[in-house]
Design an enzyme around this catalytic site. Structure first.
Site, PDB file in Angstrom:
ATOM      1  N   CYS A  88       0.859  -1.180   0.000  1.00 33.76           N
ATOM      2  CA  CYS A  88       0.000   0.000   0.000  1.00 33.76           C
ATOM      3  C   CYS A  88       0.895   1.229   0.000  1.00 33.76           C
ATOM      4  O   CYS A  88       1.836   1.298   0.787  1.00 33.76           O
ATOM      5  CB  CYS A  88      -0.886  -0.008   1.248  1.00 33.76           C
ATOM      6  SG  CYS A  88      -1.939   1.444   1.380  1.00 33.76           S
ATOM      7  N   HIS A 130      -8.897  -3.554  -2.483  1.00 31.06           N
ATOM      8  CA  HIS A 130      -7.987  -2.785  -1.630  1.00 31.06           C
ATOM      9  C   HIS A 130      -8.331  -1.293  -1.676  1.00 31.06           C
ATOM     10  O   HIS A 130      -8.448  -0.640  -0.633  1.00 31.06           O
ATOM     11  CB  HIS A 130      -6.536  -3.020  -2.081  1.00 31.06           C
ATOM     12  CG  HIS A 130      -5.519  -2.248  -1.289  1.00 31.06           C
ATOM     13  ND1 HIS A 130      -4.626  -2.845  -0.418  1.00 31.06           N
ATOM     14  CD2 HIS A 130      -5.235  -0.921  -1.236  1.00 31.06           C
ATOM     15  CE1 HIS A 130      -3.868  -1.910   0.136  1.00 31.06           C
ATOM     16  NE2 HIS A 130      -4.213  -0.729  -0.350  1.00 31.06           N
ATOM     17  N   HIS A 134     -10.165   1.658   1.090  1.00 33.49           N
ATOM     18  CA  HIS A 134      -9.683   2.993   1.462  1.00 33.49           C
ATOM     19  C   HIS A 134     -10.828   4.001   1.541  1.00 33.49           C
ATOM     20  O   HIS A 134     -10.824   4.884   2.397  1.00 33.49           O
ATOM     21  CB  HIS A 134      -8.666   3.509   0.430  1.00 33.49           C
ATOM     22  CG  HIS A 134      -7.256   3.061   0.687  1.00 33.49           C
ATOM     23  ND1 HIS A 134      -6.558   3.386   1.839  1.00 33.49           N
ATOM     24  CD2 HIS A 134      -6.393   2.345  -0.067  1.00 33.49           C
ATOM     25  CE1 HIS A 134      -5.338   2.870   1.773  1.00 33.49           C
ATOM     26  NE2 HIS A 134      -5.208   2.222   0.627  1.00 33.49           N
TER      27      HIS A 134
END
Ligand code: ZN
Length: 176
Positions: A88, A130, A134
């Site tokens: 990340c 992913h 966020h």
């Protein structure tokens, strides 16, 4: 654009839907791709560059035709399972093995507001899950196994220290 790093609280918020599909939004998407390429990432979500709106960009192909902008995305279906290594941009030097769905169908809007649906597998599916996390303030560290969190504890601590130092008020200059 400046990358927002863990543990900045902006990364832990659920952000608001995009309502205005104007030239500024298209420019934001363009700048997000530029920042993502500069950081050698395959995906970037708004909060990671201080844009507190539901926009994310992904390019798993590395070619211009691999660019996908997702505005106000939602995952409609998840199928199967994949376990793989994930990084990340908000957590430099941290990698973890994360379990994700193998296949997702997602509905989103493009930068002009036009709705689209797509089904993605493998790496693209992983990136979508992913980045969408966020937008809901969910960080991949919360999906790590306890063993991996322990393995990465020193690096996480270092990021926390760096953030605390950066956010601390500047020392006062003593006057003569
Ligand atoms: Zn991330």
């Amino acid at each position: 654009m400046e990358l927002v790093l863990y543990p900045d609280p902006r990364l832990s918020r659920r952000v608001k839907p995009v309502r205005e599909f104007d030239a500024a939004l298209a420019e934001t998407a363009r700048e997000m791709f530029a920042e993502m390429y500069a950081q050698k990432g395959v995906g970037l979500a708004g909060p990671q560059v201080g844009i507190m709106q539901r926009i994310m960009v992904i390019n798993c192909k590395g070619e211009p035709d691999g660019e996908i902008v997702f505005v106000n995305p939602e995952i409609l279906t998840r199928e199967g399972e994949q376990v793989g290594e994930e990084g990340c941009l908000s957590f430099p030097d941290i990698l973890a093995t994360i379990k994700r769905a193998m296949k997702v169908t997602v509905r989103a809007q493009d930068v002009t507001g036009k709705p689209f649906e797509m089904t993605a597998e493998a790496l693209l599916s992983r990136a979508i899950q992913h980045e969408l996390d966020h937008l809901d303030g969910i960080l991949f560290t919360t999906l790590m196994s306890p063993a991996e969190r322990a393995q990465n504890a020193a690096r996480l601590k270092a990021l926390e220290r760096a953030f605390a130092e950066k956010s601390a008020p500047a020392p006062r200059v003593r006057s003569r």
